[in-house]
Design a protein around this motif. Structure first.
Motif, PDB file in Angstrom:
ATOM      1  N   LYS A 109       0.829  -1.150   0.036  1.00 49.36           N
ATOM      2  CA  LYS A 109       0.059   0.048   0.068  1.00 49.36           C
ATOM      3  C   LYS A 109       0.835   1.036   0.099  1.00 49.36           C
ATOM      4  O   LYS A 109       0.573   1.999  -0.713  1.00 49.36           O
ATOM      5  CB  LYS A 109      -0.998  -0.121   1.183  1.00 49.36           C
ATOM      6  N   ASP A 110       1.909   1.329   1.076  1.00 53.63           N
ATOM      7  CA  ASP A 110       2.759   2.436   0.881  1.00 53.63           C
ATOM      8  C   ASP A 110       3.506   2.797  -0.268  1.00 53.63           C
ATOM      9  O   ASP A 110       3.745   3.788  -0.914  1.00 53.63           O
ATOM     10  CB  ASP A 110       3.784   2.268   2.104  1.00 53.63           C
ATOM     11  N   GLU A 142       1.349   4.101  -2.870  1.00 57.17           N
ATOM     12  CA  GLU A 142       0.807   5.451  -2.620  1.00 57.17           C
ATOM     13  C   GLU A 142       2.069   6.453  -3.197  1.00 57.17           C
ATOM     14  O   GLU A 142       1.731   7.552  -3.389  1.00 57.17           O
ATOM     15  CB  GLU A 142       0.500   5.715  -1.135  1.00 57.17           C
ATOM     16  N   ARG A 143       3.350   6.076  -2.815  1.00 54.57           N
ATOM     17  CA  ARG A 143       4.529   6.816  -3.029  1.00 54.57           C
ATOM     18  C   ARG A 143       4.460   6.785  -4.791  1.00 54.57           C
ATOM     19  O   ARG A 143       4.914   7.908  -5.299  1.00 54.57           O
ATOM     20  CB  ARG A 143       5.589   6.074  -2.832  1.00 54.57           C
ATOM     21  N   CYS A 198       1.759   6.837  -6.670  1.00 59.25           N
ATOM     22  CA  CYS A 198       0.729   7.852  -7.032  1.00 59.25           C
ATOM     23  C   CYS A 198       1.454   9.407  -6.778  1.00 59.25           C
ATOM     24  O   CYS A 198       1.024  10.188  -7.630  1.00 59.25           O
ATOM     25  CB  CYS A 198      -0.423   7.589  -6.261  1.00 59.25           C
ATOM     26  N   GLU A 213      -5.300   7.043  -8.509  1.00 59.14           N
ATOM     27  CA  GLU A 213      -5.100   5.804  -7.603  1.00 59.14           C
ATOM     28  C   GLU A 213      -5.726   4.518  -8.230  1.00 59.14           C
ATOM     29  O   GLU A 213      -5.252   3.763  -8.227  1.00 59.14           O
ATOM     30  CB  GLU A 213      -5.799   5.959  -6.133  1.00 59.14           C
ATOM     31  N   HIS A 273      -9.713   7.303  -3.838  1.00 58.66           N
ATOM     32  CA  HIS A 273      -8.227   7.684  -3.545  1.00 58.66           C
ATOM     33  C   HIS A 273      -7.547   6.487  -2.439  1.00 58.66           C
ATOM     34  O   HIS A 273      -6.500   6.798  -1.984  1.00 58.66           O
ATOM     35  CB  HIS A 273      -8.269   9.190  -3.155  1.00 58.66           C
ATOM     36  N   CYS A 274      -8.130   5.604  -2.487  1.00 58.70           N
ATOM     37  CA  CYS A 274      -7.683   4.806  -1.435  1.00 58.70           C
ATOM     38  C   CYS A 274      -7.195   3.496  -2.114  1.00 58.70           C
ATOM     39  O   CYS A 274      -8.018   2.525  -2.705  1.00 58.70           O
ATOM     40  CB  CYS A 274      -8.396   4.098  -0.175  1.00 58.70           C
TER      41      CYS A 274
END
Length: 277
Positions: free
Chosen positions: A8-9, A12-13, A15, A42, A215-216
């Protein structure tokens, strides 16, 4: 299978970096569509880096998953992701919307490796996606078809003709995703043509509906997995998003559907995205 915290991290990085790259690119060429590209980041990242079965080394594999960008104006983010995946060199990105470039303002399947369908006129994506999904059934292939649409795009009647047909034929290998950012070219969706309860509309047309935070990345990944377990009817993910997500002065503003970025705006946008220029 849910994303690990580490994955997940990582997504997100990615994105965040792609948002930075997008602003840098569109400022440099002084054209393009930032708002809808930022709202779909996302969704596109999760699909292309986590869920879609595609191979840049074999882009026409008959068993590949199909992805259609119904909201073709979000092409800048799609192109960045395709180049990141290796479908074409990243150096090509600076030719976006230039004469003789294979990266047109809207995706073109004849010109750009990794693009399945030419999209620009809104509403074409879902009926074409249904056709691809039905072809998979007729050919006995296991690929899935994904169509990303804007909420303004749902104002097109052809979308609902396709929705009826998909439900009739039980196209459970078709997944629609609505980038529900509430804003279109000339104003808010509510101002231009109110869509009411979008989820209720799809349910009334016989679709399985999943509502998520668009956005998740974890929510997107889980929703795609859940959709794959549904049999006998198509699924739509209604993803709540923010137009221009990540740049405060672009967020929720119809002007940023497509507008050149000034020097001051570029500096401020990059600062908000964690980069000093």
């Amino acid at each position: 299978m849910s994303l690990s915290k580490e994955r997940k991290d990582e997504l997100e990085r990615l994105c965040l970096r792609l948002r930075q790259d997008l602003i840098r690119l569109l400022y440099g060429i002084q054209t393009g569509h930032p708002g809808g590209s930022l709202s779909a980041t996302e969704i596109l990242v999760t699909l292309y880096f986590e869920k879609l079965r595609v191979d840049p080394k074999n882009p026409r594999d008959p068993d590949r998953d199909r992805f259609i960008l119904g909201k073709g104006h979000a092409a800048p983010m799609l192109y960045q992701i395709l180049s990141e995946r290796g479908f074409f060199p990243q150096d090509d990105l600076v030719t976006l919307r230039q004469l003789d470039s294979h990266l047109q303002g809207h995706p073109c399947a004849r010109k750009t490796c990794g693009v399945e369908l030419l999209t620009g006129p809104l509403g074409l994506g879902l009926p074409a996606g249904l056709g691809m999904a039905m072809a998979a059934r007729l050919d006995g292939r296991a690929y899935r078809t994904y169509v990303l649409m804007g909420d303004g795009e749902l104002q097109e009647g052809i979308v609902w003709e396709a929705a009826m047909s998909a439900a009739k034929f039980g196209a459970d290998n078709l997944l629609a995703i609505v980038d529900n950012n509430g804003v279109q070219l000339d104003g808010t969706v509510e101002e231009i043509m109110p869509m009411g309860d979008i989820a209720a509309k799809w349910q009334a047309f016989g679709w399985n509906v999943i509502n998520i935070d668009g956005h998740c990345v974890s929510a997107i990944a889980d929703a795609v997995d859940l959709a794959a377990t549904v049999k006998g009817r198509p699924t739509v993910i209604v993803a709540k998003t923010v137009k221009g997500k990540g740049v405060s002065f672009m967020e929720g503003k119809s002007a940023w559907h497509g507008k050149p970025i000034s020097k001051d705006e570029y500096v401020n946008a990059m600062k908000e995205l964690g980069v000093t220029v």
